[in-house]
Design a protein around this motif. Structure first.
Motif: not given
Length: 936
Positions: A290-303, A328-337
Motif C-alpha cells: 500500500e505504501y509503495q502504491a502511494y509512493i508511486d502516486f506521489e512520484m508521478k505528481a512530483g512534489d 528513499y536514499n537513492q531518491y534523495l541522492d539523485r533529486q533533492l541533494k
C-alpha cells in the motif's frame, strides 16, 4: 498586563508539570498503600524474590549487550526492566546507549520524554529536555512527538524569548509533518490555539480604549491567525471542510478568492489521495504494498515535500526493510541533494538495518559526495566493520568500497604521499582482516578469487608503475589455490602484457601451461600466439614442445578417467543383468507352479502385448527408475489396474484369485480433461487398509469427492498413491493445502494432477533454493525435538512466523529445521544468539538459510536416436545408480510401427514402406540384444 497574562500561562504549564511529577514510576515503594499485618511477611518475601530475579536478569542483559551491542531486543528488555524497577540513572544510561546505536521508535521516545519531563523542574533541566526532543524528531517523522514538543515548549513562554521559541518549534513541525493527510490537522489546530491565546492576552481591558501600540499588536496577531488559516486550507488534509467552516465563523472579513481557489484545489487533491489513505487504514502491518502504491502516486505528481513525507511515513512503520531505505536514499541522492537531509537519511538507514552492507556502501559514497571530512568517513567505515554482517562476501564489499574511496583521494602524479601510504596500508589490512577475522567467523574469507589483492596489484602496476610489487601480489594470489584456473593466469598475463615486459609474459604463460587444470588448451593457445608474434625460433620450438607434452598428459589423464568410468559402467551393467536374470528365473519358477484357471485366464494371457510390461518390471517401482515415467504420467496403465472405487464386497480372497478378479474388471483409462478437478496423492503407507475410505474422510472437508482411484500392483498390494477427483475445481485447490499432512505416521504428498509428458517443466517442489535472509537453517537437533520445543527456543529472539522440521519420506525427523522470522534483523540476531546453543545435550548449528540448487538430470529426448555406446550414469545421493539403458527396451517389446523404430535396432525393408500391414517383428532376447550392441 500582557506580561502578567503570559506569566499566568507559564504558571499553568508549570502546575500541569508538577501534577505529572507527582505520579511516581511503577515500582516506587511509596506508590503502594497500607497493608494488613497478616500479609506483610508474605508480600515482602515475594517482592524480595521478584526483585532478586529482576536484578539477576538485568545483570544478564547487561553482560549480553557487552558481548553484542547490536542486540536490539536485548536493549528493549533491559529498558523495560529498569523502568519497572525505578532505576532512573541506569535507565537513562541504557536509553542513551540504545539511541546511539539505533533510531528509537515513537513509543520508546515518548516514554523517555515523559520520564524526563517529570524530573525536569529547573531551567537547566528543561534545556536538557529540549535537547532530547531535538534528538527525537531526527529519528523519524512522528507527528505525535512534534506535537508533544510544541506543547512542552508552551510551558516555557514566561522565559525570555519563550514565545518566539514556541513559534519556531511549531513552524518546524509544520515543515516536517504539516502535509500529513491524516495527522497534520492536529498540529495546525494546536498552532492556531496558541496564537489565539496570545491574541486574548493582547486584548485591552473591558471598557478601555486601546492605545496605538496595542492596536498595532492586535492587528499583527490577527494577521498571524488569518495566515495560518489560509496556509492550512491550501493543503489536502482530512476534515478540511470543518476547518473552512471554522474560518468562516471566526473571520469578520469575507474569505479572499485566492484562498477559496486554493481550498478547492486542495480538496481535489485530497480526493485523489483518499483511496491510498483508506488502503493504508484497512491494510495490516507492514502495509508495504500500500505504501509503495502511494509512493508511486506521489512520484508521478512530483512534489518533493510530499514524496519525502510519504517515504518517511512508510519507513516509520517499516524501519527494518533495507530495500525501502535504499529506494528513499537513492531518491534523495539523485533529486533533492540537500546535504543535511541526505546524510541524516543515510545515517538512520544504517542504524536501523546495520546488517545490510549495501546501505553502508551508499552512506560512504554520500559522505564522499558531500565532502565530509576524511576522519568522519573513516570512523563510519570502522562502525560498518562492527555492524555484524551475515555473509563473508559482505565484508569484501565494504572493504572494496572503502578502498575505492581511499584510492580516489590519492594524487598519483606524486611519487609518494600520505594518502598513498594510507591506501597501501588499508589494502594490507583488508587482506589480513579477511584472512583472520572473517575466515574465523564464517570458515571462509569471502574472497576466494582474491579480488582485493588483484585490485591492489592493478593499482601498483597502472597508477604507481610498480610492477615488482604487482608481481609479488600475483605470486601470493596463485599460492592461495588459484594456480589451477586458466582465467587467473590470463588476468596476470594481461597485466604483465600492459605494464610489464615480454620475458615475464613468457614466464607466466609457461607456468600457466604447467599448472592449469581446467582449460589447459586455452593457455597453450595464448602461449603459441605470443611466440608466433614476438618469439624467436628457439622460443617457438620450446613452446610447441611444452604445449604438446602438456596436452598429451592431459589427454592421457582424461582417457584413463574415461576408461575407469566405462569399467564402472560395465560393472553396473553386469550386476543389473545378473539381478534381472535372477528375478526372471525366480518369476519363471513361480509361474510354472501355477495352474490355468479357465478360458478367461487364457484370454488375459493373450493380451500380454498390451499389458505384459507391468509383469516384466519389479512390482515396486520408484520415481526415476525404469522408463522414467512418473506415476502421474503412467495413468493409463495404473488406473486400469484394480481401483479402490470398484473393490468387490465380501471376505478377503487369496492373492491368486485377487489377481484373476482384477483382470476381470475392465480397464479404466485416465481422462485428462478431469485433471483440473483431480489431485495426485503419494507417499502413503503400503499397508494402509481401505485407502479409499481413509482418504474420502480426509478430503471430504475440501469439497464433494466424486471418485478415489487407488493404485495396486498385480499382486493386490497398495502402491502408496492414488488419484482423488472432486466435483469442483475449487475443492481440488483446497485439497493442495493438505500437502505433507501426517497420515499413519507418514507425510502425505498432495500435488496437482499434471501430465508431465505435456508439461515437462512442471515442478511441484515449492521451497526456495536462494538465500533467504529472514529464515534460519538449523542442524544438529535431537530427533526427539518437537516443533513446539523449537519454537520456545526461537521466539525469544523475535517473532517466529513459521517452523518446518525436515523429515524423510517416512516422516522420521532428520535433525534439521527451517525457522522463518518476520524480518532480517530478527534472523541475524537469532544466528548470533543461537549458534552453538545446546538443546537436549545436542549442540546445534544455526545459519542463514541458503539452500543449494538442485541439479536434476536432464530428461532424455525421445526424438534423438540413442547411440550404442557406453551409457552415461545418473548419480544419486549415494553414488552411482542403475543404468538407464534397459537391456530390453519397450520400443522393441511393444512394436507398433517398425519403420519409426528402425533406428533402435530394427532393419528397414521395402515391405515396411508398402501399404501392406507390417509383419510381426521377431521378439529378441536379452542375449540377442547384447550381441547387437557389440556388433554395432
Amino acid at each position: 498586563g500582557r506580561r502578567a497574562e503570559l506569566h499566568k500561562m507559564a504558571a499553568a504549564g508549570a502546575e500541569a508539570a508538577a501534577e505529572e511529577e507527582k505520579r511516581l514510576p511503577e515500582g516506587d515503594p511509596e506508590s503502594g498503600g497500607d497493608s494488613d499485618d497478616e500479609g506483610d511477611s508474605d508480600s515482602s518475601g515475594d517482592g524480595e524474590d521478584e526483585e532478586k530475579e529482576n536484578e539477576a536478569e538485568i545483570q544478564r542483559l547487561e553482560e549480553q549487550l557487552s558481548i553484542n551491542a547490536f542486540d536490539y531486543n536485548c536493549h528493549l528488555d533491559l529498558i523495560k526492566l529498569l523502568r519497572q524497577e525505578g532505576e532512573l540513572v541506569k535507565l537513562r544510561r541504557a536509553r542513551q546507549k540504545m539511541s546511539e546505536l539505533f533510531p528509537l521508535t515513537e513509543e520508546i521516545w515518548l516514554d523517555w520524554l515523559k520520564d524526563e519531563i517529570k524530573m525536569a523542574s529547573e531551567i537547566s533541566e528543561r534545556e536538557k529536555v529540549y535537547e532530547l526532543f531535538e534528538r527525537a524528531v531526527k529519528d523519524y517523522i512522528c507527528p505525535e512527538i512534534w506535537l508533544e514538543y510544541a506543547q512542552y515548549s508552551i510551558g516555557g513562554i514566561g522565559q525570555e524569548g519563550g514565545i518566539e521559541r514556541v513559534r519556531s518549534i511549531f513552524e518546524r513541525a509544520l515543515t516536517a509533518v504539516g502535509l500529513h493527510v491524516t495527522k497534520g490537522t492536529a498540529l495546525w489546530e494546536a498552532y492556531r490555539e496558541f496564537e489565539n491565546a496570545i491574541l486574548e492576552t493582547a486584548q485591552p481591558a473591558p471598557g478601555s480604549i486601546p492605545s496605538p501600540e496595542q492596536q498595532q499588536v492586535l492587528c499583527s496577531q490577527l494577521k498571524k491567525i488569518h495566515t495560518l488559516f489560509r496556509r492550512q486550507l491550501g493543503i489536502p488534509l482530512l476534515d478540511m471542510e470543518a476547518s473552512y467552516a471554522e474560518y468562516e465563523e471566526w473571520s469578520e472579513e469575507p474569505i479572499p478568492e485566492t484562498t477559496i481557489k486554493n481550498y478547492k484545489k486542495a480538496l481535489q487533491q485530497l480526493e485523489k489521495c483518499k483511496p491510498y489513505e483508506e488502503a493504508l487504514l484497512g491494510a495490516e502491518t507492514p502495509k508495504l504494498a500500500e505504501y509503495q502504491a502511494y509512493i508511486d502516486f506521489e512520484m508521478k505528481a512530483g512534489d518533493p515535500a510530499r514524496i519525502q513525507l510519504i517515504y518517511e511515513r512508510a519507513l516509520a512503520e517499516n524501519c527494518l526493510v533495507p530495500d525501502l531505505w535504499a529506494r528513499y536514499n537513492q531518491y534523495l541522492d539523485r533529486q533533492l541533494k540537500v546535504k543535511e537531509l541526505v546524510l541524516s537519511a543515510h545515517d538512520r538507514a544504517v542504524r536501523n538495518c546495520p546488517w545490510t552492507v549495501g546501505l553502508w556502501i551508499r552512506y560512504l559514497l554520500a559522505m564522499e559526495r558531500h565532502r565530509v571530512e576524511h576522519s568522519i568517513i573513516s570512523e563510519m567505515f570502522e562502525k560498518a566493520l562492527n555492524a555484524g554482517f551475515i555473509q563473508a562476501t559482505d565484508y569484501v564489499e565494504i572493504w572494496q568500497a572503502y578502498l575505492d574511496y581511499l584510492r580516489r583521494r590519492v594524487d598519483f602524479t606524486q611519487d609518494s604521499s600520505k594518502e598513498l601510504e594510507e591506501l597501501r596500508s588499508a589494502f594490507a589490512r583488508a587482506v589480513e582482516y579477511l584472512k583472520q577475522e572473517v575466515e574465523e567467523r564464517f570458515s571462509e574469507s569471502g574472497d576466494p578469487s582474491c579480488t582485493i589483492m588483484q585490485n591492489w596489484a592493478r593499482v601498483e602496476a597502472r597508477l604507481c608503475n610498480n610492477m615488482q610489487k604487482a608481481r609479488e601480489l600475483w605470486d601470493s594470489i596463485m599460492t592461495k589455490g588459484n594456480a589451477k584456473y586458466a582465467n587467473m593466469w590470463l588476468e596476470y598475463y594481461n597485466l604483465e602484457r600492459a605494464h610489464g615486459d615480454t620475458q615475464h609474459c613468457r614466464k607466466a604463460l609457461h607456468r600457466a601451461v604447467q599448472c592449469t587444470s581446467d582449460y589447459p588448451e586455452h593457455v597453450c593457445e595464448v602461449l603459441l600466439t605470443l611466440e608466433r608474434i614476438e618469439g624467436t625460433l628457439e622460443d617457438w620450438d620450446a613452446a610447441v614442445q611444452k604445449t604438446e607434452n602438456r596436452l598429451a598428459r592431459v589427454n592421457e589423464q582424461r582417457a584413463k578417467a574415461a576408461e575407469k568410468e566405462a569399467a564402472l559402467a560395465k560393472q553396473e551393467e553386469e550386476r543389473a543383468e545378473q539381478r534381472k536374470q535372477a528375478k526372471a528365473e525366480k518369476k519363471a519358477s513361480k509361474k510354472a507352479k501355477k495352474t490355468r484357471i479357465g478360458d478367461k485366464r487364457k484370454a488375459d494371457e493373450d493380451d500380454e502385448g498390451e499389458w505384459g510390461q507391468e509383469e516384466e518390471l519389479p512390482s515396486k517401482r520408484h520415481r526415476g527408475e525404469g522408463d522414467g515415467v512418473l506415476p502421474e504420467e503412467n495413468m493409463e496403465v495404473e488406473t486400469g489396474l484394480f481401483g479402490s472405487s470398484e473393490k468387490p464386497d465380501g471376505p478377503a480372497i487369496p492373492k491368486e484369485k485377487a489377481s484373476t478378479s482384477r483382470k476381470d474388471i475392465p480397464k479404466v483409462f485416465h481422462d485428462s480433461s478431469k485433471d483440473k478437478v483431480t489431485v495426485f496423492v503419494s507417499n502413503l503407507s503400503y499397508t494402509m487398509a481401505e485407502p479409499e475410505a481413509k482418504l474420502r474422510e480426509l478430503f471430504g472437508s475440501c469439497g464433494e469427492v466424486v471418485e478415489i482411484r487407488a493404485v495396486f500392483n498385480n499382486k493386490g498390494t497398495f502402491r502408496g498413491y492414488c488419484y482423488v477427483q472432486f466435483r469442483e475445481e475449487e475443492a481440488a485447490r483446497q485439497a493442495l493445502a493438505l500437502d505433507r499432512t501426517a497420515v499413519e505416521g507418514r507425510p502425505m504428498f498432495v500435488s496437482p494432477c499434471v501430465d508431465k509428458n505435456k508439461n515437462p517443466d512442471f515442478k511441484v517442489f515449492r521451497y526456495s533454493t536462494t538465500l533467504e535472509k529472514h529464515k534460519l537453517f538449523i542442524s544438529g537437533l535431537p530427533f526427539s525435538c518437537t516443533k513446539e520445543e523449537l519454537e520456545e527456543v526461537c521466539k525469544a529472539h523475535g517473532n517466529v512466523k513459521d517452523i518446518r522440521l525436515v523429515t524423510n519420506r517416512a516422516g522420521k525427523p532428520k535433525g534439521l529445521a527451517y525457522v522463518e522470522y518476520e524480518n532480517e534483523a530478527q534472523a541475524s540476531q537469532a544466528v548470533l544468539k543461537m549458534d552453538g546453543l545446546t538443546v537436549k545435550d545436542h549442540v546445534i548449528k544455526v545459519m542463514i538459510s541458503n539452500p543449494p540448487l538442485r541439479k536434476l538430470p536432464a530428461r532424455p529426448d525421445p526424438s534423438k536416436a540413442s547411440l550404442p555406446l557406453v551409457p552415461r550414469q545418473i548419480y544419486g545421493g549415494r553414488g552411482k545408480g542403475r543404468t538407464q539403458l534397459s537391456m530390453m527396451p519397450r520400443a522393441l517389446q511393444r512394436q507398433s510401427n517398425p519403420v519409426a523404430k528402425a533406428e533402435n535396432g530394427m532393419h528397414q525393408n521395402s515391405a515396411a514402406a508398402s501399404s501392406d500391414p507390417p509383419a510381426e517383428p521377431k521378439k529378441m532376447s536379452n542375449a540377442d540384444f547384447a550381441k547387437m550392441l557389440l556388433k554395432k
